[in-house]
Design an enzyme around this catalytic site. Structure first.
Site, PDB file in Angstrom:
ATOM      1  N   GLY A  86       0.831  -1.209   0.000  1.00 29.93           N
ATOM      2  CA  GLY A  86       0.000   0.000   0.000  1.00 29.93           C
ATOM      3  C   GLY A  86       0.857   1.246   0.000  1.00 29.93           C
ATOM      4  CG  ASN A  87      -0.257   4.705  -1.556  1.00 36.53           C
ATOM      5  OD1 ASN A  87      -0.987   5.508  -0.995  1.00 36.53           O
ATOM      6  ND2 ASN A  87      -0.630   4.080  -2.676  1.00 36.53           N
ATOM      7  NE  ARG A  88       5.064   6.842   4.719  1.00 32.39           N
ATOM      8  CZ  ARG A  88       5.218   6.127   5.833  1.00 32.39           C
ATOM      9  NH1 ARG A  88       4.233   6.053   6.703  1.00 32.39           N
ATOM     10  NH2 ARG A  88       6.347   5.503   6.067  1.00 32.39           N
ATOM     11  CB  SER A  89      -2.872   7.962  -0.419  1.00 31.64           C
ATOM     12  OG  SER A  89      -4.064   8.668  -0.640  1.00 31.64           O
TER      13      SER A  89
END
Ligand code: C5P
Length: 418
Positions: A214-217
């Site tokens: 995933g990512n930090r968005s």
């Protein structure tokens, strides 16, 4: 904008009329009457100071609802959230130095300031005070802060003040104030008939049934853009990976992976006047997803990655006439020039019309924060700098840019989209 359009925009609008404690409070009675004449639904909220100058009963007699004066003493347990959530507009007449300071600082110690903090509706403040106060650096700074957050200010006029003094600080004329309120509402509905597809959040690319890349968005910026488009009357299809609340009336499609997002956007783009790709889409995903949880005892797995589809580039490669494409660019650029250059490269390589670029290496900027600082860069050469501010205010600037690039012709009369 014609006066008739401004007055028409007030018809049926739910307006909270905040009154704070200055001598100009008596003029708020006239503003109340004119808002009612224009067909608005007016809910007056008076500070304790205001009640020293003019009686709550006066407003109750004129307005759509009884005047409220307290967070605690009325029949409703939480009046500020109901008032704030249901308002189409809040207007503060007059706004004293104290109310401006409390609002700028986020202090919500009375019903009026609590309502101001509890709303997403546009806010118009109409300051009135003695010239010395109007020019005091604290008032100047607080107004600058409020303006930066998108609050509308109806400046006071020069003229006679209380106590026989004269100078700048006299409340603007009731007609000017009511016109300003109408203008704000009219511009809010300026995107009626526009269809928008907005993506938000970060995609999750599964490794196995319990793990993902995933990512930090957080989805905050994309949801804020969706909120702003909807508030201006656009029909919004929100494709989101988060369970954040969507704007009222929006169609919401919840997705997880880049592939699901691509399918949703692909299905929704026909007929959209604007597609805003605010989501942080993964660039890589595991080539294969294990059907069952990978066990620690089986050793450290090799996770082989492959590229995801670039959704935005795909849209740009197959343009639809009259459809605006807006991309986001999260860079760790190192300075405005580098950020601008990166945005321009993205405009060209993905064939999009607008790129909203931020330097996520800067404090308070981008992923997960409530604030952002962006450059809005157009394929037509336009560049708008939005200094560090709330994601809500950034969304307003992005939607301003969208609105400026949508017309002419007015999109809902465009023959090219059906
Ligand atoms: O190339 P980069 O990932 O920096 O571009 C960011 C923009 O492209 C964002 O608008 C993002 O939503 C979009 N994007 C996409 N599909 C991808 C990667 C990014 O639509 N696979």
């Amino acid at each position: 904008m014609a006066t008739t359009d401004r007055r028409e925009a007030l018809r049926g609008a739910r307006v909270v009329l905040g009154v704070s404690g200055g001598i100009a409070a008596y003029k708020a009675v006239e503003v109340c009457r004119r808002l009612m004449d224009a067909g608005a639904h007016v809910s007056p909220v008076l500070t304790q100071g205001a009640t020293r100058f003019v009686g709550a009963l006066t407003f109750s007699a004129l307005a759509s609802e009884p005047a409220r004066t307290s967070l605690y003493d009325g029949p409703e347990p939480i009046p500020h959230t109901r008032l704030g959530q249901r308002a189409d507009l809040i207007i503060v007449v007059p706004a004293t130095a104290r109310v401006l300071a409390a609002y700028a600082a986020g202090l919500s110690s009375d019903l009026l300031t609590a309502t101001l903090i509890a709303t997403r509706a546009p806010v118009v403040v109409c300051p009135a005070m003695h010239t010395e106060m109007w020019e005091h650096p604290s008032v100047v700074d607080n107004l600058a802060t409020l303006r930066r957050r998108g609050v509308h200010v109806v400046e006071p006029e020069a003229g006679r003040l209380a106590g026989g003094d004269a100078g700048t600080g006299r409340l603007a004329a009731p007609d000017t104030i009511v016109d300003a309120a109408g203008a704000v509402l009219a511009s809010r509905l300026s995107l009626a008939g526009v269809r928008a597809v907005v993506t938000a959040g970060g995609t999750r690319e599964p490794i196995d049934p319990v793990r993902f890349i995933g990512n930090r968005s957080s989805g905050k910026q994309g949801h804020a853009v969706a909120d702003e488009l909807a508030a201006r009357g656009a029909h919004v299809v929100l494709v989101t990976t988060t369970d954040r609340p969507a704007p009222p009336g929006a169609e919401v499609l919840r997705v997880e992976t880049a592939a699901e997002m691509q399918a949703a956007v692909g299905a929704q783009r026909a007929g959209a006047h604007v597609v805003v790709m605010a989501a942080a889409v993964a660039d890589f995903r595991p080539k294969a997803q294990a059907a069952t949880k990978i066990k620690k005892g089986d050793g450290v797995p090799d996770v082989i990655l492959e590229a995801t589809p670039d959704i935005l580039a795909g849209l740009g490669a197959a343009p639809v006439a009259g459809q605006l494409l807006v991309g986001f660019a999260a860079e760790t650029a190192g300075g405005r020039d580098a950020l601008l250059a990166a945005a321009r490269r993205k405009l060209a390589s993905k064939h999009v019309d607008l790129v909203v670029a931020n330097d996520v290496g800067q404090p308070g900027v981008g992923f997960s924060h409530d604030t952002n600082e962006v450059l809005i860069v157009g394929a037509d050469g336009s560049v708008t700098d939005v200094a560090l501010t709330t994601k809500t205010a950034v969304a307003a600037a992005v939607v301003d840019a969208i609105a400026a690039h949508l017309s002419p012709p007015p999109p809902h009369t465009s023959k090219e989209l059906t």
